[in-house]
Enzyme design. Structure first.
Site, mmCIF file in Angstrom:
data_model
loop_
_atom_site.group_PDB
_atom_site.id
_atom_site.type_symbol
_atom_site.label_atom_id
_atom_site.label_comp_id
_atom_site.label_asym_id
_atom_site.label_seq_id
_atom_site.Cartn_x
_atom_site.Cartn_y
_atom_site.Cartn_z
ATOM 1 N N ARG A 13 0.801 -1.222 0.000
ATOM 2 C CA ARG A 13 0.000 0.000 0.000
ATOM 3 C C ARG A 13 0.841 1.283 0.000
ATOM 4 O O ARG A 13 0.342 2.362 -0.264
ATOM 5 C CB ARG A 13 -0.961 -0.014 1.207
ATOM 6 C CG ARG A 13 -2.075 -1.039 1.075
ATOM 7 C CD ARG A 13 -2.755 -1.336 2.410
ATOM 8 N NE ARG A 13 -1.990 -2.289 3.226
ATOM 9 C CZ ARG A 13 -2.373 -2.748 4.418
ATOM 10 N NH1 ARG A 13 -3.518 -2.329 4.939
ATOM 11 N NH2 ARG A 13 -1.632 -3.602 5.087
ATOM 12 N N GLN A 73 12.262 -14.638 6.032
ATOM 13 C CA GLN A 73 10.965 -15.119 5.522
ATOM 14 C C GLN A 73 11.011 -14.837 4.017
ATOM 15 O O GLN A 73 10.820 -13.704 3.581
ATOM 16 C CB GLN A 73 9.792 -14.360 6.168
ATOM 17 C CG GLN A 73 8.437 -14.902 5.720
ATOM 18 C CD GLN A 73 7.279 -13.972 6.041
ATOM 19 O OE1 GLN A 73 7.451 -12.765 6.234
ATOM 20 N NE2 GLN A 73 6.081 -14.528 6.081
HETATM 21 C C1 UD1 Z 1 -2.029 -6.736 11.181
HETATM 22 C C2 UD1 Z 1 -3.012 -7.643 11.934
HETATM 23 C C3 UD1 Z 1 -4.228 -6.822 12.366
HETATM 24 C C4 UD1 Z 1 -3.772 -5.642 13.225
HETATM 25 C C5 UD1 Z 1 -2.700 -4.814 12.511
HETATM 26 C C6 UD1 Z 1 -2.159 -3.816 13.487
HETATM 27 C C7 UD1 Z 1 -2.764 -9.882 10.985
HETATM 28 C C8 UD1 Z 1 -3.328 -10.883 10.072
HETATM 29 N N1 UD1 Z 1 -3.420 -8.733 11.090
HETATM 30 O O1 UD1 Z 1 -2.690 -6.279 10.010
HETATM 31 O O2 UD1 Z 1 -5.111 -7.615 13.125
HETATM 32 O O3 UD1 Z 1 -4.878 -4.832 13.541
HETATM 33 O O4 UD1 Z 1 -1.638 -5.665 12.035
HETATM 34 O O5 UD1 Z 1 -1.037 -3.170 13.022
HETATM 35 O O6 UD1 Z 1 -1.742 -10.134 11.597
HETATM 36 N N2 UD1 Z 1 4.745 -9.095 7.940
HETATM 37 C C9 UD1 Z 1 5.742 -10.014 7.749
HETATM 38 N N3 UD1 Z 1 5.529 -11.047 6.882
HETATM 39 C C10 UD1 Z 1 4.358 -11.211 6.209
HETATM 40 C C11 UD1 Z 1 3.349 -10.252 6.422
HETATM 41 C C12 UD1 Z 1 3.564 -9.212 7.291
HETATM 42 O O7 UD1 Z 1 6.820 -9.920 8.335
HETATM 43 O O8 UD1 Z 1 4.253 -12.182 5.446
HETATM 44 C C13 UD1 Z 1 5.009 -7.961 8.843
HETATM 45 C C14 UD1 Z 1 4.917 -6.642 8.134
HETATM 46 O O9 UD1 Z 1 6.197 -6.221 7.692
HETATM 47 C C15 UD1 Z 1 4.365 -5.704 9.189
HETATM 48 C C16 UD1 Z 1 3.620 -6.626 10.140
HETATM 49 O O10 UD1 Z 1 4.033 -7.941 9.843
HETATM 50 O O11 UD1 Z 1 5.384 -5.032 9.885
HETATM 51 C C17 UD1 Z 1 2.104 -6.504 9.984
HETATM 52 O O12 UD1 Z 1 1.755 -6.827 8.658
HETATM 53 P P1 UD1 Z 1 0.682 -5.981 7.852
HETATM 54 O O13 UD1 Z 1 0.559 -6.564 6.509
HETATM 55 O O14 UD1 Z 1 0.987 -4.560 7.961
HETATM 56 O O15 UD1 Z 1 -0.617 -6.340 8.682
HETATM 57 P P2 UD1 Z 1 -1.955 -5.493 8.832
HETATM 58 O O16 UD1 Z 1 -2.761 -5.678 7.611
HETATM 59 O O17 UD1 Z 1 -1.631 -4.124 9.250
HETATM 60 CA CA CA Z 2 0.229 -2.928 9.446
#
Ligand code: UD1
Ligand code: CA
Length: 419
Positions: A13, A73
């Site tokens: 995004r 990852q």
């Molecule tokens: C996530 C939560 C949501 C919460 C929000 C708060 C989940 C499914 N959802 O959503 O409930 O309200 O955070 O901030 O967890 N990341 C990885 N590997 C991946 C995907 C993500 O390391 O495969 C990391 C991202 O870099 C990020 C964090 O995890 O720093 C959160 O991921 P993001 O995709 O931003 O989750 P949200 O949609 O914000």
């Molecule tokens: Ca997030």
């Protein structure tokens, strides 16, 4: 206790070439704020999951010079999957694990400390740090039956009524290691995003009879995550407001707080007045009773003495400005040392960069710098020296006590006879 930071996500995004967690807020990457907060609650060597932009993220982590352990990852298949990738690295962890998303830079130390305390008090297998917010859109919602937490529902998978819930998941959790490992085994990716959601572990643990808790300890503004450019701008605004409030409580006047930008950690003495459109960057120190701006830019290493005036369109960097110095208009002061009581005329420039290195301009006390003087550094002006309007003081010049330099390029006009 150990800490795991999730920083592998793509940040789709943001629409950026830069990894999301490296986008700057007041000159420092989002991830820096998270690491600083994690460090401040006592985690010395956090594990950081890296994936998208891993090389750049690791480079940043190394340059920081503090201990960390990177976990790879390679494919971004969700927050749950990120934690699965860390299993090997977490083998020896016996107690609890703090998980913190790398894109949540606004959570305060006190909030995390209170969260850890509540988790321990409740003796929960898993605790979620939640927040009551006015606009929950985009966040996971905390599902409760009565007061009991039964799960977390992601926005995309939520029903209309679940979307009404105003208690959101900050993405910060504490897990008992054995409970977490058990739940990870049962994670599935049948959801709107086809990802392994870490949030689903909460429901799995609740279903298997574990004690699961959520503590709404985070203030609304703390739970602002960085997912888009709009979020980034909001985070700047929140951090700026926090800092300005802190300085106001210490006795600093801001004529227009919303038109003033103050990086975290800046030091400002009481009775200093900051006029609008001033930028105070990280690493700036301002004394008491100063006037700054309007339209002043103070950069790293600007140290301003008590009672000094840094006026309109003045930029100061790596410069120590003495007490009661006047630099009221249109100047660039870089790599300089300026003694007490000196007057810097309008339009003064320190030409500090010769194409290779930054050179120092040393100006003594009670010096009178004529308007539009250019100092081709390195130059040295003794106490009480003067320059004429429009002087170009060439490289290596030493202006002696009471001596005036004028002209283009400036040459000595000799010393003043009296005094
Ligand atoms: C996530 C939560 C949501 C919460 C929000 C708060 C989940 C499914 N959802 O959503 O409930 O309200 O955070 O901030 O967890 N990341 C990885 N590997 C991946 C995907 C993500 O390391 O495969 C990391 C991202 O870099 C990020 C964090 O995890 O720093 C959160 O991921 P993001 O995709 O931003 O989750 P949200 O949609 O914000
Ligand atoms: Ca997030």
């Amino acid at each position: 206790m150990e800490a795991l930071i999730l920083a592998a996500g793509k940040g789709t995004r943001m629409r950026s070439e830069i990894p999301k967690v490296l986008h700057p807020i007041f000159g420092r990457p989002v991830l820096e704020y998270v690491l600083a907060a994690v460090g401040s609650v006592g985690f010395r060597k956090p594990r950081v999951v890296v994936g998208s932009g891993a090389a750049e993220v690791k480079k940043f982590l190394k340059e920081r010079g503090k201990p960390f352990a990177a976990v790879a990852q390679n494919e971004q298949r969700g927050t749950g999957h990120a934690v699965m990738c860390a299993r090997q690295s977490l083998k020896d962890v016996k107690g609890d694990l703090l998980i913190w998303p790398g894109d949540m830079p606004l959570l305060k130390r006190e909030t995390i400390a209170a969260f850890i305390q509540e988790h321990r008090k409740a003796d929960a297998a898993a605790s979620v740090l939640s927040a009551e917010v006015t606009d929950p859109a985009g966040y996971g919602r905390i599902i409760r039956r009565g007061s009991r937490v039964t799960g977390i529902r992601e926005e995309l998978d939520a029903s209309d009524s679940e979307r009404q819930i105003s208690e959101i998941n900050t993405g910060v959790y504490l897990f008992r290691m054995d409970a977490l490992l058990g739940a990870l085994k049962n994670l599935r990716s049948e959801n709107a995003k086809n990802e392994f959601y870490l949030t689903d572990t909460i429901e799995l643990l609740a279903q298997s009879g574990h004690c699961v808790a959520a503590f709404a300890l985070a203030a609304g503004e703390e739970s602002q995550g960085i997912n888009s450019r709009r979020d980034l701008a909001l985070a700047v605004k929140i951090m700026n407001e926090r800092e300005i409030r802190r300085h106001q409580e210490n006795g600093v006047t801001f004529m227009a707080p919303e038109q003033t930008f103050v990086a975290p950690g800046v030091v400002i003495g009481p009775d200093t007045v900051i006029y609008p459109w001033s930028f105070l960057e990280s690493g700036v120190k301002i004394g008491r009773g100063c006037e700054i701006g309007p339209f002043a830019k103070l950069r790293k290493g600007a140290v301003i003495g008590d009672g000094a005036v840094i006026g309109s369109f003045v930029e100061v960097t790596r410069t120590k400005v003495g007490k009661k110095v006047m630099a009221k208009h249109l100047s660039y002061l870089g790599d300089a040392v300026i003694g007490d009581g000196t007057n810097i005329g309008a339009g003064t420039i320190t030409a500090n960069f010769d194409g290779k290195r930054k050179n120092v301009t040393r100006i003594g006390r009670d010096v009178l710098v004529g308007s539009d003087t250019v100092f081709v550094a390195p130059v040295n002006l003794a106490d009480g020296a003067r320059t004429g309007a429009g002087a170009v003081v060439t490289r290596g010049s030493r202006v002696k006590k009471g001596e005036t330099f004028a002209g283009v390029p400036a040459r000595s006009l000799g010393r003043k006879r009296s005094s």
